[in-house]
Design a protein around this motif. Structure first.
Motif, PDB file in Angstrom:
ATOM      1  N   ILE A  41      -4.682   2.464  -0.174  1.00  0.00           N
ATOM      2  CA  ILE A  41      -6.040   2.630  -0.695  1.00  0.00           C
ATOM      3  C   ILE A  41      -6.236   1.783  -1.947  1.00  0.00           C
ATOM      4  O   ILE A  41      -7.262   1.093  -2.106  1.00  0.00           O
ATOM      5  CB  ILE A  41      -6.337   4.113  -0.984  1.00  0.00           C
ATOM      6  N   GLU A  42      -5.260   1.802  -2.850  1.00  0.00           N
ATOM      7  CA  GLU A  42      -5.370   0.993  -4.070  1.00  0.00           C
ATOM      8  C   GLU A  42      -5.512  -0.486  -3.736  1.00  0.00           C
ATOM      9  O   GLU A  42      -6.356  -1.192  -4.302  1.00  0.00           O
ATOM     10  CB  GLU A  42      -4.135   1.217  -4.946  1.00  0.00           C
ATOM     11  N   ASN A  43      -4.722  -0.954  -2.779  1.00  0.00           N
ATOM     12  CA  ASN A  43      -4.778  -2.367  -2.407  1.00  0.00           C
ATOM     13  C   ASN A  43      -6.054  -2.699  -1.638  1.00  0.00           C
ATOM     14  O   ASN A  43      -6.611  -3.796  -1.788  1.00  0.00           O
ATOM     15  CB  ASN A  43      -3.545  -2.738  -1.589  1.00  0.00           C
ATOM     16  N   LEU A  44      -6.511  -1.774  -0.795  1.00  0.00           N
ATOM     17  CA  LEU A  44      -7.763  -2.010  -0.072  1.00  0.00           C
ATOM     18  C   LEU A  44      -8.939  -2.157  -1.037  1.00  0.00           C
ATOM     19  O   LEU A  44      -9.818  -3.007  -0.833  1.00  0.00           O
ATOM     20  CB  LEU A  44      -8.041  -0.865   0.907  1.00  0.00           C
ATOM     21  N   LEU A 309      -5.577 -14.252   0.670  1.00  0.00           N
ATOM     22  CA  LEU A 309      -5.412 -12.792   0.682  1.00  0.00           C
ATOM     23  C   LEU A 309      -4.283 -12.325  -0.217  1.00  0.00           C
ATOM     24  O   LEU A 309      -4.286 -11.184  -0.699  1.00  0.00           O
ATOM     25  CB  LEU A 309      -5.182 -12.320   2.108  1.00  0.00           C
ATOM     26  N   PHE A 310      -3.300 -13.220  -0.488  1.00  0.00           N
ATOM     27  CA  PHE A 310      -2.157 -12.803  -1.295  1.00  0.00           C
ATOM     28  C   PHE A 310      -2.479 -12.734  -2.789  1.00  0.00           C
ATOM     29  O   PHE A 310      -1.603 -12.401  -3.596  1.00  0.00           O
ATOM     30  CB  PHE A 310      -0.963 -13.720  -1.034  1.00  0.00           C
ATOM     31  N   ASP A 311      -3.703 -13.033  -3.150  1.00  0.00           N
ATOM     32  CA  ASP A 311      -4.154 -12.740  -4.511  1.00  0.00           C
ATOM     33  C   ASP A 311      -4.470 -11.254  -4.675  1.00  0.00           C
ATOM     34  O   ASP A 311      -4.639 -10.780  -5.802  1.00  0.00           O
ATOM     35  CB  ASP A 311      -5.419 -13.547  -4.846  1.00  0.00           C
ATOM     36  N   TYR A 312      -4.539 -10.521  -3.532  1.00  0.00           N
ATOM     37  CA  TYR A 312      -5.014  -9.136  -3.565  1.00  0.00           C
ATOM     38  C   TYR A 312      -4.037  -8.143  -2.937  1.00  0.00           C
ATOM     39  O   TYR A 312      -3.976  -6.990  -3.353  1.00  0.00           O
ATOM     40  CB  TYR A 312      -6.387  -9.051  -2.872  1.00  0.00           C
ATOM     41  N   VAL A 313      -3.295  -8.562  -1.932  1.00  0.00           N
ATOM     42  CA  VAL A 313      -2.278  -7.699  -1.333  1.00  0.00           C
ATOM     43  C   VAL A 313      -0.965  -8.473  -1.273  1.00  0.00           C
ATOM     44  O   VAL A 313      -0.955  -9.698  -1.180  1.00  0.00           O
ATOM     45  CB  VAL A 313      -2.681  -7.216   0.079  1.00  0.00           C
ATOM     46  N   TYR A 314       0.155  -7.734  -1.344  1.00  0.00           N
ATOM     47  CA  TYR A 314       1.482  -8.346  -1.361  1.00  0.00           C
ATOM     48  C   TYR A 314       1.536  -9.467  -2.406  1.00  0.00           C
ATOM     49  O   TYR A 314       1.987 -10.586  -2.141  1.00  0.00           O
ATOM     50  CB  TYR A 314       1.853  -8.861   0.033  1.00  0.00           C
TER      51      TYR A 314
END
Length: 383
Positions: A41-44, A309-314
């Motif tokens: 949820i935090e990452n979403l 996308l890796f600026d926001y997840v992983y």
């Protein structure tokens, strides 16, 4: 989007029909713990902010968002988590049509993502290209049926024998491209989804990787030339997209495409699309009529881009990497060398995050879906 599985366990019952993230091989055990859910949820929430910042909003009657994404071994990758499927679905949900490459014969993950997207999302899937060179791959489209419809046109592009040389480098493309039609507002168009031959090696015997890739494009363009001449007028708006595996030095191959009237979106031109940010593998080319326009910004630049996308997840952050230590230990065939933070960091960036998401980044363009005003003004000038 379907977020039901992300509620705390105390709010859920083990209902195999109400939840998407269950393991059917283990008595439908939940695939997300409460710790996993909180992290997801935090990452979403962070991912949603990133998408809102970098991808245009959907505007009814005004725009259509088209994306292409090679999702690494989508179906057979080892230990891709339910958490990652949520991130994949969230990214797809930001667009209207997403062409997906590297969908494998096992479509369990593909179906889970569709379930998360909701009942208004539909799909098409090609058959797997058989043989070793086919790499157990098929092509897929996921599209929001509230915004776009499948025209009914769907097929695979097979090279006819009369186009093949007597001593051919190849006789077919390694992964059989698909040819699919869509409609939205005033727009009718067909999309050719490709995944061309990879690599940049000379090879000791036989043609080089670049020669094979060039021949794939030459044969593909020959087939498309005939289709553009014989198709119904409204189906001649044609888009070639996908993982072209074109290297920066493959300008002669790009020229084979552009010489036939295809134009690359200037919002994407020259932008790196692989996770390492070193190559321009993923491309979108258009051969369209005068009324088929891409949205432009205030400076006249066509709207399009690469979403990192890796600026926001992983994210490559020590605190973030720490959260996945136990999962990485289970993921690695021989985890004995994961003994310190540097080792975990290397494995995380080189393997883990790419296996969870992809080694490619999604690319996108924004299409102007309503050309009625331009059409009417042009018709007025005809009198």
């Amino acid at each position: 989007m379907w977020y039901n599985d992300l509620r705390p366990d105390s709010e859920l019952s083990n209902d195999r029909y109400a939840l998407a993230m269950l393991d059917p091989e283990d008595n439908y055990k939940r695939l997300l713990s409460n710790t996993d859910k909180k992290r997801t949820i935090e990452n979403l929430l962070r991912l949603k902010e990133g998408l809102a910042e970098h991808v245009p909003h959907k505007r009814v009657g005004a725009n259509l968002l088209l994306a292409s994404w090679n999702i690494k071994n989508f179906g057979t990758i080892k230990d891709r988590t339910a958490e990652s499927l949520y991130y994949i679905a969230e990214i797809i949900n930001a667009f209207d049509i997403v062409s997906v490459q590297e969908v494998n014969s096992n479509i369990t993950q593909f179906k889970k993502v569709l379930r998360l997207l909701g009942s208004n999302w539909k799909h098409t899937l090609s058959d797997v290209t058989e043989g070793t060179w086919g790499n157990d791959e098929r092509f897929g489209f996921m599209y929001n049926s509230d915004r776009v419809t499948h025209s009914g046109l769907s097929g695979e592009l097979v090279i006819p024998p009369d186009l093949i040389d007597d001593n051919p480098i190849i006789s077919q493309l390694k992964r059989t491209p698909t040819f699919t039609g869509f409609e939205s507002e005033w727009k009718k168009f067909s999309i050719v989804s490709v995944h061309l031959h990879p690599g940049n090696d000379a090879n000791d015997s036989g043609p080089t990787d670049q020669e094979i890739r060039k021949e794939e494009v030459r044969l593909l363009i020959e087939v498309l030339k005939e289709k553009m001449e014989t198709s119904a007028y409204e189906d001649r708006n044609m888009i070639i997209l996908g993982d072209t595996n074109l290297h920066k030095e493959d300008e002669d191959i790009v020229k084979l495409i552009t010489d036939e009237g295809f134009v690359e979106s200037d919002g994407l031109k020259g932008k790196f699309t692989n996770t390492s940010l070193s190559q321009i593998y993923d491309r979108i080319f258009f051969n369209v009529d005068d009324y088929f326009k891409l949205v432009q910004d205030a400076n006249g630049m066509q709207s399009g881009g690469v979403f990192n996308l890796f600026d926001y997840v992983y994210r490559n952050d020590p605190a973030e990497i720490q959260k996945y230590h136990q999962l990485m230990l289970a993921h690695k065939d021989d985890p004995s060398n994961l003994i310190n933070d540097d080792a975990f960091s290397y494995y995380f960036n080189r393997y883990w995050k790419r296996d969870q998401m992809s080694d490619h980044l999604p690319v996108w363009v924004e299409i102007k879906s309503d050309s009625s005003e331009e059409f009417l003004r042009n018709k007025l000038d005809d009198f």
